[in-house]
Enzyme design. Structure first.
Site, PDB file in Angstrom:
ATOM      1  N   ASP A  59       0.856  -1.192   0.000  1.00 21.48           N
ATOM      2  CA  ASP A  59       0.000   0.000   0.000  1.00 21.48           C
ATOM      3  C   ASP A  59       0.889   1.239   0.000  1.00 21.48           C
ATOM      4  OD1 ASP A  59      -2.989   0.953   0.555  1.00 21.48           O
ATOM      5  OD2 ASP A  59      -1.635   2.217   1.718  1.00 21.48           O
ATOM      6  N   ILE A  60       0.638   2.159  -0.931  1.00 19.23           N
ATOM      7  CA  ILE A  60       1.426   3.390  -1.010  1.00 19.23           C
ATOM      8  C   ILE A  60       1.102   4.270   0.198  1.00 19.23           C
ATOM      9  CG2 ILE A  60       1.864   5.470  -2.369  1.00 19.23           C
ATOM     10  CD1 ILE A  60       1.124   3.861  -4.856  1.00 19.23           C
ATOM     11  N   GLU A 115      -4.688   2.388  -4.370  1.00 18.01           N
ATOM     12  CA  GLU A 115      -3.224   2.393  -4.299  1.00 18.01           C
ATOM     13  C   GLU A 115      -2.667   1.098  -3.713  1.00 18.01           C
ATOM     14  OE1 GLU A 115      -4.675   4.311  -0.428  1.00 18.01           O
ATOM     15  OE2 GLU A 115      -5.313   4.097  -2.520  1.00 18.01           O
TER      16      GLU A 115
END
Length: 541
Positions: free
Chosen positions: A412-413, A455
């Protein structure tokens, strides 16, 4: 082309097909599972889509060294075809059994083609394949551009002289014309005749763009450069050729002429064609051949070309396929009337071989691109959410059967919302593609990468220990954190958090994914920009 070149190209095709074969099986598994899960009757169109996918494998697997898989696909295709022809609605258990058989076929890929899998193989820091080479030439501002494109996985280098261009042989030239004369950059790029050219200019006028066309440019951007748009253009220019020959259905009662068209398309462009003499055989030909394009004669006994085109358009499965009229009709009004009835283009007989090949290739390419776009995430080109979840189930089942370890990674960004809020959603998309490209570069060919949503990404790593998986993702995390992201005049850095879980520690695919997800959130809670490993198989509350 020498024999050595031919062998090398055939070897490359086998590798490409092996990757495509795995992706195609994943898609079919997901389709079968989805149909089995439906509570209402299964639509014939959905079954036909499944049959087409099986037909594709049945017709190609044997050629690339998978004869057993090709036979299995043919048997499954015939079963689906029988269901379609008898109009007997398949039950959920029947479709589940089909999905199980597809899963078994996918699991046997590593035994049928050992070169596809890399048990215990490490992850090379630079990826397996040679990245696309981009030569950057011009003003000092190109330094930031060079760094930004490197983040997308391209190999970028500042080049200034013909000798440097000749030595490095870039695939694409990005040239800032603000500080260069046309003669100077043309002298450099001329030594690499195959390189595409993208021009950057301070002048965005029509005259400047027209001059770029006359200079042979393949792209044109003005300062300040929109880096995400430039990267999209690069991807378009360097996209790989289609792995399978285009397929054309020719409907013409003049069998000799139709055969001439078929042989011409085969010899000139490697296009596979099938000739249909009687319009009544078209629907069967569509189901069996699954073409990218249909050539239709206007005047045929018993059924005109426009009538046949409208008949084909009754079926939603064939709405995407271009229908091109090929006729001696030269009256413009009648041509227009024909095009108004479900046609996409009109070619007039007699037509030169060159014109026929060019028109068919362009239309077939667009048709194929549309089909591929529907199968993958549009932004990143990665596997879609349902298919990646199915792959996790497959790897979990493989572990239970053979004891071979695999790992699942949830990524996950970090602080992604603030990126969108600060720089805009276009820049957010740019960051997502940046990470997707980096994952493709650094993971193995046998690994699977999916965009899970927003994301979030999921990677499935077959034949990989927990420690090796953690080390591989850790190296990718470090590289991603060092990349400079560009948004207009701003330059910033982005990080991600990741969680890794092993199939040896969880016996259920859902629990395995949840474990990776929990580990990822632990990484975020622990300060972000780190990789955590899920080691405890006991569910946490």
């Amino acid at each position: 082309m020498s024999d050595e070149d031919v062998r090398a190209r055939l070897a490359a095709l086998r590798v490409q097909y092996a990757e495509r074969l795995g992706n195609d099986l994943q898609t079919l598994i997901a389709q079968a599972r989805e149909l089995a899960a439906r509570q209402r009757s299964v639509e014939p169109a959905a079954l036909e889509t499944l049959r087409q996918g099986l037909h594709r494998i049945a017709g190609s697997a044997g050629t690339f060294g998978y004869p057993a898989l090709g036979q299995e696909a043919r048997e499954m295709e015939l079963w689906v075809q029988t269901v379609l022809e008898t109009a007997v609605a398949p039950t959920a258990p029947m479709l589940s059994a089909l999905g199980d058989r597809l899963c078994d076929s996918y699991r046997r890929l590593d035994t049928q083609a050992p070169t596809l899998a890399e048990p215990n193989a490490g992850y090379p820091p630079g990826g397996e394949e040679r990245p696309i080479r981009v030569g950057v030439m011009g003003a000092d501002a190109c330094g930031a551009l060079e760094q930004a494109l490197s983040g997308f996985g391209y190999a970028c280098r500042r080049l200034a002289t013909p000798d440097e261009w000749r030595e490095w042989q870039p695939d694409v030239a990005v040239i800032d014309t603000a500080s260069l004369s046309a003669a100077s950059w043309q002298a450099c790029t001329a030594v690499v005749p195959g390189a595409r050219r993208i021009l950057l200019s301070a002048d965005g006028s029509f005259d400047a763009r027209l001059q770029a066309v006359r200079d042979g440019a393949d792209g044109f951007f003005t300062h300040p450069v929109d880096v995400p748009a430039l990267e999209r253009r690069l991807r378009h220019l360097v996209s790989q050729p289609q792995q399978d020959p285009y397929r054309v259905l020719i409907v013409d009662d003049d069998t000799e002429l139709a055969e001439h068209f078929r042989l011409t398309l085969k010899a000139a462009a490697g296009i596979e064609s099938r000739v249909i003499e009687h319009p009544s055989d078209v629907l069967r030909g569509l189901r069996e051949f699954v073409p990218d394009l249909v050539l239709i004669d206007i005047n045929m006994p018993g059924c005109s070309g426009p009538e046949l085109a409208r008949l084909i358009r009754f079926d939603d499965d064939w709405l995407r396929i271009p229908l091109i009229y090929l006729s001696a009709e030269s009256d413009a009004q009648r041509q227009a009337q024909a095009l108004a009835q479900a046609g996409d283009d009109f070619l007039v007989k007699p037509i030169s071989d060159v014109a026929l090949t060019a028109a068919v290739t362009a239309r077939a390419q667009r048709s194929r691109q549309l089909s591929q776009a529907l199968a993958r995430d549009g932004l990143t080109g990665l596997i879609k959410h349902p298919a990646i979840k199915e792959l996790i189930e497959i790897e979990q089942s493989r572990t239970q059967r053979s004891g071979a370890e695999a790992c699942v990674v949830m990524i996950d960004i970090d602080c992604f919302k603030s990126i969108n809020d600060t720089y805009g959603h276009g820049t957010g998309d740019y960051v997502i593609r940046l990470l997707a490209n980096l994952l493709r570069q650094r993971l193995r060919r046998v690994d699977h990468i999916g965009r899970y949503g927003g994301e979030e990404f999921v990677a499935v790593l077959p034949a990989c220990s927990l420690d090796n998986a953690r080390e591989a993702i850790e190296r990718i995390r470090e590289s991603f954190a060092q990349l400079e992201c560009v948004a207009g005049e701003a330059v910033f850095h982005v990080t991600f958090s990741a969680g890794v879980a092993s199939t040896l520690d969880w016996t259920d695919a859902g629990a395995l994914l949840e474990a990776a997800d929990r580990a990822m959130y632990e990484a975020k809670q622990g300060g972000r920009n780190q990789v955590r490993v899920a080691r405890d198989a006991t569910p946490q509350t």
